[in-house]
Design a protein around this motif. Structure first.
Motif, PDB file in Angstrom:
ATOM      1  N   ILE A 110       0.856  -1.196   0.000  1.00 21.52           N
ATOM      2  CA  ILE A 110       0.000   0.000   0.000  1.00 21.52           C
ATOM      3  C   ILE A 110       0.885   1.236   0.000  1.00 21.52           C
ATOM      4  CG2 ILE A 110      -1.936  -1.098   1.193  1.00 21.52           C
ATOM      5  CD1 ILE A 110      -0.949   0.357   3.779  1.00 21.52           C
ATOM      6  N   ALA A 111       0.297   2.358  -0.408  1.00 22.25           N
ATOM      7  CA  ALA A 111       1.039   3.628  -0.373  1.00 22.25           C
ATOM      8  C   ALA A 111       0.028   4.779  -0.304  1.00 22.25           C
ATOM      9  CB  ALA A 111       1.898   3.765  -1.627  1.00 22.25           C
ATOM     10  N   ASN A 112       0.539   5.930  -0.009  1.00 22.19           N
ATOM     11  CA  ASN A 112      -0.270   7.145  -0.086  1.00 22.19           C
ATOM     12  C   ASN A 112       0.446   8.096  -1.035  1.00 22.19           C
ATOM     13  OD1 ASN A 112      -1.299   9.768   0.309  1.00 22.19           O
ATOM     14  ND2 ASN A 112      -2.102   9.195   2.308  1.00 22.19           N
ATOM     15  N   HIS A 113      -0.138   8.275  -2.226  1.00 22.03           N
ATOM     16  CA  HIS A 113       0.520   9.075  -3.258  1.00 22.03           C
ATOM     17  C   HIS A 113      -0.043  10.482  -3.375  1.00 22.03           C
ATOM     18  CE1 HIS A 113       2.936   5.884  -4.588  1.00 22.03           C
ATOM     19  NE2 HIS A 113       2.090   5.275  -5.407  1.00 22.03           N
ATOM     20  N   PHE A 114      -1.313  10.641  -2.988  1.00 18.83           N
ATOM     21  CA  PHE A 114      -1.972  11.868  -3.436  1.00 18.83           C
ATOM     22  C   PHE A 114      -2.779  12.574  -2.360  1.00 18.83           C
ATOM     23  CE2 PHE A 114      -4.773  14.217  -6.443  1.00 18.83           C
ATOM     24  CZ  PHE A 114      -3.773  14.742  -7.234  1.00 18.83           C
ATOM     25  N   HIS A 115      -2.924  11.942  -1.186  1.00 22.78           N
ATOM     26  CA  HIS A 115      -3.728  12.534  -0.112  1.00 22.78           C
ATOM     27  C   HIS A 115      -2.834  12.712   1.116  1.00 22.78           C
ATOM     28  CE1 HIS A 115      -6.823  10.532  -2.645  1.00 22.78           C
ATOM     29  NE2 HIS A 115      -7.629  11.488  -2.233  1.00 22.78           N
ATOM     30  N   PRO A 116      -1.937  13.726   1.099  1.00 22.95           N
ATOM     31  CA  PRO A 116      -0.962  13.848   2.187  1.00 22.95           C
ATOM     32  C   PRO A 116      -1.580  14.172   3.537  1.00 22.95           C
ATOM     33  CG  PRO A 116      -0.859  15.743   0.711  1.00 22.95           C
ATOM     34  CD  PRO A 116      -1.775  14.759   0.061  1.00 22.95           C
ATOM     35  N   TYR A 117      -2.827  14.613   3.532  1.00 27.77           N
ATOM     36  CA  TYR A 117      -3.504  15.005   4.782  1.00 27.77           C
ATOM     37  C   TYR A 117      -4.199  13.819   5.455  1.00 27.77           C
ATOM     38  CZ  TYR A 117      -6.285  15.540   0.653  1.00 27.77           C
ATOM     39  OH  TYR A 117      -6.822  15.307  -0.584  1.00 27.77           O
ATOM     40  N   ILE A 118      -4.054  12.617   4.923  1.00 29.56           N
ATOM     41  CA  ILE A 118      -4.615  11.432   5.617  1.00 29.56           C
ATOM     42  C   ILE A 118      -3.489  10.458   5.959  1.00 29.56           C
ATOM     43  CG2 ILE A 118      -6.934  11.629   4.640  1.00 29.56           C
ATOM     44  CD1 ILE A 118      -6.183   9.297   2.716  1.00 29.56           C
ATOM     45  N   GLU A 119      -3.778   9.605   6.969  1.00 33.67           N
ATOM     46  CA  GLU A 119      -2.753   8.661   7.444  1.00 33.67           C
ATOM     47  C   GLU A 119      -2.712   7.397   6.598  1.00 33.67           C
ATOM     48  OE1 GLU A 119      -4.361   7.507  11.212  1.00 33.67           O
ATOM     49  OE2 GLU A 119      -3.969   9.454  12.141  1.00 33.67           O
ATOM     50  N   VAL A 120      -3.841   7.082   5.952  1.00 33.78           N
ATOM     51  CA  VAL A 120      -4.033   5.744   5.380  1.00 33.78           C
ATOM     52  C   VAL A 120      -3.713   5.719   3.896  1.00 33.78           C
ATOM     53  CG1 VAL A 120      -5.752   5.158   7.115  1.00 33.78           C
ATOM     54  CG2 VAL A 120      -6.475   6.214   4.969  1.00 33.78           C
ATOM     55  N   GLU A 121      -3.811   4.514   3.295  1.00 35.73           N
ATOM     56  CA  GLU A 121      -3.415   4.336   1.897  1.00 35.73           C
ATOM     57  C   GLU A 121      -4.452   4.899   0.921  1.00 35.73           C
ATOM     58  OE1 GLU A 121      -5.057   2.105   3.479  1.00 35.73           O
ATOM     59  OE2 GLU A 121      -6.396   1.103   2.086  1.00 35.73           O
ATOM     60  N   ASP A 122      -3.942   5.448  -0.198  1.00 32.07           N
ATOM     61  CA  ASP A 122      -4.876   5.783  -1.281  1.00 32.07           C
ATOM     62  C   ASP A 122      -4.576   4.949  -2.525  1.00 32.07           C
ATOM     63  OD1 ASP A 122      -2.632   7.049  -2.279  1.00 32.07           O
ATOM     64  OD2 ASP A 122      -3.480   9.068  -2.251  1.00 32.07           O
ATOM     65  N   VAL A 123      -3.650   3.990  -2.380  1.00 33.41           N
ATOM     66  CA  VAL A 123      -3.376   3.058  -3.476  1.00 33.41           C
ATOM     67  C   VAL A 123      -2.928   1.722  -2.875  1.00 33.41           C
ATOM     68  CG1 VAL A 123      -0.986   3.861  -3.785  1.00 33.41           C
ATOM     69  CG2 VAL A 123      -2.142   2.726  -5.672  1.00 33.41           C
ATOM     70  N   ALA A 124      -3.302   0.649  -3.557  1.00 38.79           N
ATOM     71  CA  ALA A 124      -2.895  -0.671  -3.085  1.00 38.79           C
ATOM     72  C   ALA A 124      -2.825  -1.629  -4.263  1.00 38.79           C
ATOM     73  CB  ALA A 124      -3.918  -1.207  -2.074  1.00 38.79           C
ATOM     74  N   GLU A 125      -1.867  -2.550  -4.192  1.00 38.13           N
ATOM     75  CA  GLU A 125      -1.825  -3.631  -5.190  1.00 38.13           C
ATOM     76  C   GLU A 125      -1.586  -4.927  -4.447  1.00 38.13           C
ATOM     77  OE1 GLU A 125       1.046  -5.485  -6.056  1.00 38.13           O
ATOM     78  OE2 GLU A 125       2.493  -4.349  -4.887  1.00 38.13           O
ATOM     79  N   ALA A 126      -2.185  -6.002  -4.974  1.00 44.34           N
ATOM     80  CA  ALA A 126      -2.033  -7.271  -4.261  1.00 44.34           C
ATOM     81  C   ALA A 126      -2.175  -8.461  -5.192  1.00 44.34           C
ATOM     82  CB  ALA A 126      -3.076  -7.378  -3.151  1.00 44.34           C
ATOM     83  N   LEU A 127      -1.578  -9.552  -4.752  1.00 42.71           N
ATOM     84  CA  LEU A 127      -1.742 -10.859  -5.392  1.00 42.71           C
ATOM     85  C   LEU A 127      -2.448 -11.740  -4.371  1.00 42.71           C
ATOM     86  CD1 LEU A 127      -1.120 -13.180  -7.347  1.00 42.71           C
ATOM     87  CD2 LEU A 127       1.192 -13.230  -6.455  1.00 42.71           C
ATOM     88  N   ILE A 128      -3.569 -12.329  -4.800  1.00 40.52           N
ATOM     89  CA  ILE A 128      -4.353 -13.189  -3.909  1.00 40.52           C
ATOM     90  C   ILE A 128      -4.259 -14.601  -4.474  1.00 40.52           C
ATOM     91  CG2 ILE A 128      -6.686 -13.631  -2.992  1.00 40.52           C
ATOM     92  CD1 ILE A 128      -7.194 -10.555  -3.562  1.00 40.52           C
ATOM     93  N   GLN A 129      -3.598 -15.488  -3.739  1.00 37.46           N
ATOM     94  CA  GLN A 129      -3.410 -16.866  -4.226  1.00 37.46           C
ATOM     95  C   GLN A 129      -4.516 -17.752  -3.669  1.00 37.46           C
ATOM     96  OE1 GLN A 129      -1.047 -18.159  -6.513  1.00 37.46           O
ATOM     97  NE2 GLN A 129      -2.586 -19.765  -6.379  1.00 37.46           N
ATOM     98  N   PHE A 130      -5.380 -18.240  -4.555  1.00 38.67           N
ATOM     99  CA  PHE A 130      -6.504 -19.085  -4.115  1.00 38.67           C
ATOM    100  C   PHE A 130      -6.051 -20.536  -3.959  1.00 38.67           C
ATOM    101  CE2 PHE A 130      -8.473 -15.339  -5.804  1.00 38.67           C
ATOM    102  CZ  PHE A 130      -9.559 -15.146  -4.968  1.00 38.67           C
TER     103      PHE A 130
END
Ligand SMILES: NC(=O)c1ccc[n+]([C@@H]2O[C@H](COP(=O)([O-])OP(=O)(O)OC[C@H]3O[C@@H](n4cnc5c(N)ncnc54)[C@H](O)[C@@H]3O)[C@@H](O)[C@H]2O)c1
Length: 339
Positions: free
Chosen positions: A206-226
Motif C-alpha cells: 500500500i502507499a499514499n501518493h496523493f492525499h498527504p492530509y490522511i494517514e491511510v493508503e490511497d493506493v494498493a496492489e495485491a496478489l491473492i493466491q486461491f
C-alpha cells in the motif's frame, strides 16, 4: 411477525439508503434514530420515521427499549464491533454496514457474540445481490467456466480533499481502519473471494501518493493466491480522475466473466451473453449500486422466517481478512484466514 420495529444507528450518508429500503421494501417501521449529532437523529426521525419515531444521541439508551426488534448499524467502522455486540446482547437482530470490523480481534468478538445470541446478525455486502454477480456465481458453481485460472480487479475511483476533511473518521487508522482497501475496494475483494473460493495466501503493498492530509493508503496492489490454484490480481486507488466503473474479470479454462460496474459479459466457448441490472439507483450514490434494498428485504424475510442471514460475520470476515493481510504484508506472503 408483522411490523418489526427498527432503529438506525448513525444518521450520515448511507443511512438514507437504509431508511428508504426499510420503508419501501419491508413492512418494518422505523421507530428510532440515533446519532451523536442530535440534529441528524432528529432530521432522520422526522423525514423517515413513523409518527412518534424517537431520536437518540446515545445508542445504549435506544437499546433499552424492549419493543425495538432490529438495529441497523450505519456508523463509522471502528464502532461496528461495540455497537453490534451491545445490540445482540440487548436481544436485537442486527444488520451492520461493511466492513465487518477494523481488526481480527473485533471480528472474532463479533462472531462469538453472534454465536451466543439467538438473533440474526447480517453484514451489508450488497453487491453480491447484483444480477451480474448472481449470474457469475451460478456460471462458476455449475462448472461452466471450468477450472478457474485467474482474476483481476481494478478499482479506480476519486476521493477529493473534502471527502476526508469533512469527516472526523475517514482517513484514519483508528477509526476507518484503513483507506481505499477497507472502504471502497472491499466490495470487489468480497466478490472475488465469494466467486472463486478459499484463499491460501495474500501478498501486497500500500502507499499514499496523493492525499498527504490522511494517514491511510490511497493506493494498493495485491496478489491473492486461491487454494484452487487461481491467481487474483488487484489494483485499487482513490486518486484517479473520476469514479471509473469497477472491473472484475474471472478467467477460466472454458471462458471469461467480465463484470464492469453492474453489467456482466459472459463468454463460455463460442457463446457470449450479457446480464445487466434493470433497477435504477433510486437512493444514494450511483456507485453504491441498487442492491441495498434487495439485501435489506432479504434480511427482513430471514428475520420473519427465523432463518440465519447468509451474509453473516463469518462470511464477512473473509474480505476483511484479505484487506488486513494486505496491510500487514509489506510485500511478504500472509497466510489466510487470519487468526
Ligand atoms: N455498502 C455501501 O455501498 C456503503 C456506502 C457508503 C457507506 N457505507 C458504510 O456505511 C457506514 C457509514 O458510512 P457513511 O459514509 O454514511 O458515514 P458518515 O460519516 O456519513 O455517517 C456516520 C454517522 O454516524 C454518526 N456517529 C458517529 N459516532 C456515533 C455514535 N457513537 N453513535 C451514533 N452515531 C454516531 C456520525 O455523526 C454520522 O452522522 C460505514 O461503515 C461505511 O463504510 C457503505
Amino acid at each position: 411477525m408483522d411490523n418489526l420495529k427498527t432503529a438506525i444507528v448513525g444518521c450520515g450518508g448511507v443511512a438514507r439508503v437504509h431508511a428508504h429500503a426499510i420503508n419501501d421494501n419491508t413492512d418494518a417501521q422505523l421507530v428510532a434514530t440515533v446519532d451523536i449529532i442530535e440534529q441528524r437523529a432528529q432530521r432522520y426521525a422526522q423525514k423517515y420515521g413513523v409518527e412518534g419515531c424517537k431520536p437518540y444521541t446515545d445508542y445504549k439508551e435506544m437499546l433499552k427499549d424492549p419493543t425495538i426488534d432490529v438495529v441497523h448499524v450505519t456508523a463509522p467502522h471502528y464502532l461496528h464491533a461495540p455497537m453490534v455486540i451491545d445490540a445482540l446482547a440487548a436481544g436485537k437482530h442486527v444488520l451492520t454496514e461493511k466492513p465487518l470490523a477494523i481488526s481480527v480481534e473485533q471480528a472474532k468478538d463479533m462472531i462469538a457474540a453472534g454465536q451466543k445470541s439467538n438473533k440474526l446478525f447480517g453484514v451489508i455486502l450488497q453487491n453480491r445481490y447484483n444480477l451480474a454477480s448472481c449470474e457469475a456465481k451460478k456460471v462458476i458453481d455449475e462448472g461452466k467456466l471450468g477450472k478457474i485460472l485467474g482474476a483481476r480487479a481494478f478499482i479506480t475511483w476519486y476521493r477529493k480533499e473534502e471527502y476526508y476533511k469533512d469527516s472526523n473518521w475517514k482517513g484514519t487508522w483508528d477509526k476507518e481502519g484503513g483507506g481505499v482497501l477497507i472502504d471502497q475496494a472491499i466490495h470487489t475483494i468480497d466478490l472475488m473471494q465469494w466467486l472463486i473460493g478459499d484463499i491460501d495466501w495474500v501478498k501486497g503493498n500500500i502507499a499514499n501518493h496523493f492525499h498527504p492530509y490522511i494517514e491511510v493508503e490511497d493506493v494498493a496492489e495485491a496478489l491473492i493466491q486461491f487454494k484452487n490454484g487461481a491467481r487474483g490480481l488487484l489494483y485499487a486507488t482513490n486518486f484517479y480522475s473520476y469514479d471509473a466503473d469497477i472491473i472484475l474479470e474471472i478467467h477460466g479454462e472454458n471462458g471469461k466473466i467480465f463484470i464492469e460496474k453492474d453489467k456482466a459479459r459472459i463468454k463460455i466457448g463460442d457463446e457470449i451473453y450479457t446480464v445487466e441490472e434493470s433497477q435504477e439507483v433510486k437512493e444514494g450514490k450511483s456507485y453504491w449500486g441498487s442492491s441495498h434494498a434487495t439485501q435489506i428485504a432479504d434480511f427482513y424475510n430471514d428475520v420473519k422466517n427465523a432463518k440465519p442471514h447468509w451474509i453473516g460475520p463469518k462470511e464477512a470476515k473473509a474480505s476483511l481478512d484479505i484487506v488486513l493481510a494486505i496491510y500487514k504484508s509489506k510485500g511478504q506472503e500472509i497466510k489466510l484466514p487470519l487468526e
